[in-house]
Design an enzyme around this catalytic site. Structure first.
Site, PDB file in Angstrom:
ATOM      1  N   ASN A 250       6.959   0.418  -4.450  1.00  0.00           N
ATOM      2  CA  ASN A 250       6.246  -0.584  -3.660  1.00  0.00           C
ATOM      3  C   ASN A 250       6.215  -1.937  -4.366  1.00  0.00           C
ATOM      4  O   ASN A 250       6.300  -2.985  -3.716  1.00  0.00           O
ATOM      5  CB  ASN A 250       4.822  -0.101  -3.370  1.00  0.00           C
ATOM      6  CG  ASN A 250       4.791   0.931  -2.255  1.00  0.00           C
ATOM      7  OD1 ASN A 250       5.719   1.724  -2.120  1.00  0.00           O
ATOM      8  ND2 ASN A 250       3.740   0.934  -1.460  1.00  0.00           N
TER       9      ASN A 250
ATOM     10  N   ASN B  17      10.324   2.670   3.571  1.00  0.00           N
ATOM     11  CA  ASN B  17       9.155   3.525   3.356  1.00  0.00           C
ATOM     12  C   ASN B  17       9.352   4.923   3.930  1.00  0.00           C
ATOM     13  O   ASN B  17       8.925   5.918   3.352  1.00  0.00           O
ATOM     14  CB  ASN B  17       7.913   2.878   3.973  1.00  0.00           C
ATOM     15  CG  ASN B  17       7.441   1.661   3.195  1.00  0.00           C
ATOM     16  OD1 ASN B  17       7.767   1.519   2.016  1.00  0.00           O
ATOM     17  ND2 ASN B  17       6.698   0.777   3.831  1.00  0.00           N
TER      18      ASN B  17
ATOM     19  N   GLU C 269       1.361   4.201   1.348  1.00  0.00           N
ATOM     20  CA  GLU C 269       0.787   4.977   2.453  1.00  0.00           C
ATOM     21  C   GLU C 269       0.865   6.479   2.219  1.00  0.00           C
ATOM     22  O   GLU C 269      -0.010   7.246   2.630  1.00  0.00           O
ATOM     23  CB  GLU C 269       1.513   4.650   3.770  1.00  0.00           C
ATOM     24  CG  GLU C 269       1.456   3.189   4.189  1.00  0.00           C
ATOM     25  CD  GLU C 269       2.705   2.428   3.741  1.00  0.00           C
ATOM     26  OE1 GLU C 269       3.354   2.902   2.776  1.00  0.00           O
ATOM     27  OE2 GLU C 269       3.013   1.380   4.318  1.00  0.00           O
TER      28      GLU C 269
ATOM     29  N   ILE D 179       0.841  -1.199   0.000  1.00  0.00           N
ATOM     30  CA  ILE D 179       0.000   0.000   0.000  1.00  0.00           C
ATOM     31  C   ILE D 179       0.877   1.250   0.000  1.00  0.00           C
ATOM     32  O   ILE D 179       1.742   1.397   0.864  1.00  0.00           O
ATOM     33  CB  ILE D 179      -0.917   0.017   1.240  1.00  0.00           C
ATOM     34  CG1 ILE D 179      -1.864  -1.184   1.231  1.00  0.00           C
ATOM     35  CG2 ILE D 179      -1.723   1.311   1.291  1.00  0.00           C
ATOM     36  CD1 ILE D 179      -2.660  -1.348   2.507  1.00  0.00           C
TER      37      ILE D 179
ATOM     38  N   ASP E 231     -17.836  34.990 -19.184  1.00  0.00           N
ATOM     39  CA  ASP E 231     -18.676  36.179 -19.231  1.00  0.00           C
ATOM     40  C   ASP E 231     -17.924  37.252 -20.020  1.00  0.00           C
ATOM     41  O   ASP E 231     -16.696  37.242 -20.090  1.00  0.00           O
ATOM     42  CB  ASP E 231     -18.937  36.646 -17.789  1.00  0.00           C
ATOM     43  CG  ASP E 231     -19.955  37.766 -17.713  1.00  0.00           C
ATOM     44  OD1 ASP E 231     -20.840  37.811 -18.581  1.00  0.00           O
ATOM     45  OD2 ASP E 231     -19.857  38.585 -16.791  1.00  0.00           O
TER      46      ASP E 231
END
Length: 873
Positions: A686, A714, A263, A261, A305
């Site tokens: 990862n 990590n 993170e 995962i 506009d």
């Protein structure tokens, strides 16, 4: 006159305050809890629970800290924006002069009720919808409701008339501005019953869809969830087939799945968006909703506009046509600098142009407006004015434009006041359509006239030539002047006729006038808007103009702004004749939508969205608010925008400038490109980590990395480098590419292939480093340390590769993003400390490596980009 305080209080208790209904404000707790609805955050929270159950408390603490950081960043942005908007709303809270108990009082506009009698004068903001009881030269700017840039004259009607439909001559509308004259009105509608309130109510029926980025991140979250399940099953299955304990293998699979995962992804996305918001704020764009930053980047249609966004919203005299010469005025809007020239850009000395001087003198004397500057502007030569900044203007914009034009020729009110005196004035009237001023130049008495061409020209029997001589006006010359006025009108210029006559007394009905000239004025396009439109065209972003103005005026402005190249114009009335299917089929042909109402604007935005376009809509008036909310990105004007529009918008332009919006589009494209860069980086890393652990188990090798070492990886690679990658400046040529399609997947352009291949290389090189040191007789700690160095260093090298999707590592300037260089140096220092410091070696299970082992680890790290570069070629 008016109500008593008691009557007003009773009605207030029954009808409520004169305010626009606001949705219930979102409380701080609700804003904070709303940050946890993202699917990636939910996966991370699930991983936290599993980590706690497995006893991996350090992993759980790390993940929960990242999730909280992400939530706090998102909360701070939304909470800050809510307060900023509240401050903007408080700046526009008006008061009203109202008769109560027979006395004129100033009260908060929110306390007005039906039946109140109010007094309104030039400069006031109209506090409620009112029936006009009495008016004297009163003009109202209703552009916030209708989009019509010209002020509208109002006259008294029946007191019992309570129909507050738009465009009625005897009704003044809440939110409009009084630009000239005075008016007494009776309040006939307040709050949500006003026209402004009714349009505000349309907003409640519009629900915002998720942004393209939110959709892509949701898809990514689902993909990560599937990958985690597959990894868990594969690792557990491989171990069980080898005869390992089923429970142990299941727990190992879950542990590695958690490692898969990314993170840091939610926090890094939020930080990248927040940094872009900060940069945009410096460029005068306030972001209301964080994810709208990225949505701007995939904008394919900008519905803009006209008044104040594409144009200056400041009337400017661009030319003055006398009987025998055309003169042109440079310097747009209220800018001080400017000059007077003839055709061919020939300089003019006004002193020698007696016809021009008399026409400009007429414009100045027939004006109740005032202009001033902090510094006295300098005249380089006669007919040219130099000065910094802008004129401060008070009064009617048309009359101010005449004063500014005259100032460029050296004629000012103060100068004339020393030579002449005003003896009397006949104010502008909607029936006569002219004004007259009786002046005395010593014994010489004159009446100057200013008004509509079709009213003034028939009264003229003579004209003044360039030498100041009065010449009889023949039928053929009259036709020539009529054709000139028509030609100027066809160019969307507002034409005013100027004339004079000698008279001892005020005689407004005189019919032997001397024609002096036609003043042609326009609301010119902003120079920045022209450049922005060209930039949008280069970026394949279609810009269309939506306005309440006449079709001819809109087309003329569009041509000057560079909008009408190959496009067509259509009116709201013509839109009514088209079905939704016909509109969807043909809407791509049009670049100008004129004479449109709020319901038309909403329909135009929805039609573009049905065609798959990502639509950005700009607006300032209440009439724009429903379309602004319906658009993928709604943009309000911070200076001229109304409360309702600001509340409906995702982005507020603090300088009302289209060029600011184009800069924001560039920032949006940059943000999305950077998000793809760090998603590529994080997922590649990862995958490399998971593959390293998975293949080690499958091959029956010792544990390649300890859980604490994976945590270190990590910490070192997923934090600062990923955030610094999100601060990458826009790549060269980012605004020369077409916007991505709304249905384009996050991994389009072969991104997933790059991620997987790079992840495999990282994993294989890490395993190769481990096995090589092991075969050379290294200890388990030395093997793991070599693998750890290879894994981290290869990832830190890969972060530089991720800076571009089109160029290789060896074709980029390594110092193009110094924040990334700094982040990588810090991460490298942390890794070095974990290997070199004895106390940290005990914590992370590392060992001091000899030179040969260190070179092996670094060599495999460097091999990865070399192999990757060869394959990419």
């Amino acid at each position: 006159m008016g109500l008593t305080e008691k009557e007003a209080a009773e009605r207030l208790s029954v009808e409520g305050e004169n305010v626009l209904g606001e949705g219930r404000k979102t409380g701080p707790l609700k804003i904070f809890l709303g940050q946890f609805r993202d699917i990636m955050v939910m996966i991370l929270l699930g991983a936290t629970v599993i980590s706690v159950l497995l006893g991996e408390l350090s992993d759980a603490v790390t993940i929960i800290l990242i999730v909280l950081l992400d939530a706090v960043l998102g909360f701070m942005q939304e909470f800050r924006t809510e307060h900023t908007l509240e401050a903007l709303r408080s700046m526009t809270s008006p008061t009203a002069k109202c008769w109560r108990d027979g006395k004129l009082k100033e009260i908060p506009a929110s306390k007005l009720v039906r039946g109140d009698i109010v007094e309104i004068e030039a400069g006031d903001r109209i506090p409620a919808d009112c029936a006009v009881l009495k008016a004297s030269g009163f003009f109202s700017d209703e552009s916030v409701l209708t989009g019509e840039s010209s002020a509208v004259e109002k006259s008294a009607g029946a007191e019992e008339d309570t129909d507050n439909s738009l465009n009625r001559p005897n009704i003044v509308y809440c939110g409009a501005s009084a630009v000239k004259g005075v008016c007494r009105g009776k309040v006939i509608a307040t709050g949500m019953d006003t026209q402004m309130g009714k349009i505000s109510g349309m907003l409640r029926d519009i629900d915002k869809e998720p942004t393209p980025l939110q959709k892509r991140l949701a898809e990514l979250g689902k993909a990560v969830a599937v990958i985690c399940l597959v990894v868990c099953a594969a690792v557990a299955g491989a171990g069980i087939l080898r005869g390992e304990n089923i429970f142990d293998m299941l727990m190992t699979g879950i542990t590695i799945a958690i490692a898969a995962i990314p993170e840091g992804l939610p926090a890094t996305v939020t930080i990248a968006l927040a940094l872009a918001v900060s940069r945009m704020m410096k460029q005068k764009a306030l972001v209301n909703k964080l994810h709208s930053v990225e949505t701007l980047g995939c904008t394919s249609v900008i519905c803009s506009d006209k008044t104040g966004t594409i144009t200056e919203n400041r009337m400017t005299v661009t030319e003055l046509s006398t009987a025998d010469e055309d003169y042109f005025f440079s310097g747009m809007g209220y800018r001080v600098s400017g000059a007077v020239t003839r055709a061919g850009d020939i300089a003019v000395n006004p002193v020698t142009e007696k016809g021009l001087i008399e026409a400009l003198r007429c414009g100045v004397l027939c004006s109740t407006a005032e202009i001033s500057t902090q510094e006295v502007p300098k005249s380089r030569n006669r007919g040219s004015l130099a000065g910094k900044g802008e004129w401060s203007v008070a009064g009617d914009p048309t009359e101010a434009a005449l004063l500014i034009a005259a100032a460029k020729a050296g004629i000012t009110k103060s100068l004339l006041s020393s030579k002449c005196s005003v003896l009397g004035e006949y104010p502008f009237d909607s029936e006569t359509r002219f004004m007259a001023v009786h002046c005395g130049f010593g014994s010489d008495k004159r009446i100057y006239f200013k008004g509509a061409e079709e009213v003034i020209l028939p009264r003229c029997s003579m004209y003044m030539n360039g030498r100041g001589e009065k010449i009889p006006l023949t039928a053929s010359f009259r036709r020539k002047l009529e054709e000139k006025a028509s030609e100027m009108s066809d160019r969307a210029l507002r034409v005013l006729a100027l004339a004079v006559c000698g008279s001892e007394k005020m005689e407004p009905e005189r019919r032997d006038l001397v024609f002096l000239g036609f003043a042609g004025m326009t609301d010119p396009p902003r120079e920045e808007a022209k450049a922005a439109i060209r930039q949008c065209a280069a970026a394949s972003v279609k810009t269309v103009m939506i306005t309440g103005d006449h079709k001819n005026t809109a087309v003329a402005v569009a041509k000057k702004a560079g909008l009408l190249k190959g496009g067509m114009a259509i009116t709201g009335e013509e839109l009514n004749m088209l079905s939704d299917e016909e509109l969807d089929r043909d809407i791509g042909k049009y670049t100008v939508f004129a004479r449109v109402e709020p319901v038309h604007k909403l329909r135009i935005v929805r039609s573009f969205k049905r065609r798959g376009e990502i639509v950005t809509m700009t607006g300032d008036g209440v009439n724009d608010a429903p379309a602004v909310k319906e658009a993928d990105v709604g943009v309000a004007m911070g200076v001229t925008g109304t409360d309702v529009t600001k509340q409906a918008a995702d982005v507020i332009l603090m300088d009302d400038n289209l060029a600011t919006l184009v800069n924001a589009v560039e920032q949006g494209r940059c943000v999305y490109a950077n998000i793809r860069k760090f998603v590529r980086y994080l997922l590649s890393c990862n995958i490399g980590e998971v593959l390293t652990m998975f293949l080690g188990i499958v091959m029956g090798m010792p544990m390649i990395l300890l859980p604490v070492q994976i945590l270190l990886v990590n910490l070192v690679t997923d934090g600062l480098p990923a955030i610094a990658l999100g601060m990458e400046p826009p790549e060269e040529g980012i605004m020369s590419r077409p916007p991505r399609r709304s249905g384009e997947g996050f991994f389009a352009g072969g991104l997933m292939w790059k991620i997987v291949i790079r992840g495999i290389f990282i994993g294989l090189s890490t395993l190769a480093s481990f096995t090589t040191v092991m075969r050379l007789g290294g200890s388990a700690e030395a093997c793991r340390t070599a693998a750890l160095i290879t894994l981290v260093v290869s990832q830190l090298i890969h972060v530089f590769e991720c800076r571009s999707e089109s160029r290789s590592l060896f074709r980029m300037n390594p110092f193009g993003n110094m924040k990334l260089v700094g982040a990588v140096l810090i991460s490298g220092a942390v890794l070095a400390a974990a290997v070199a410091v004895p106390q940290l070696r005990m914590v992370f299970g590392t060992a001091a490596l000899g030179m040969a082992d260190l070179l092996i680890a670094l060599g495999f790290s460097a091999a990865v980009p070399l192999v990757s570069s060869v394959i990419s070629r």
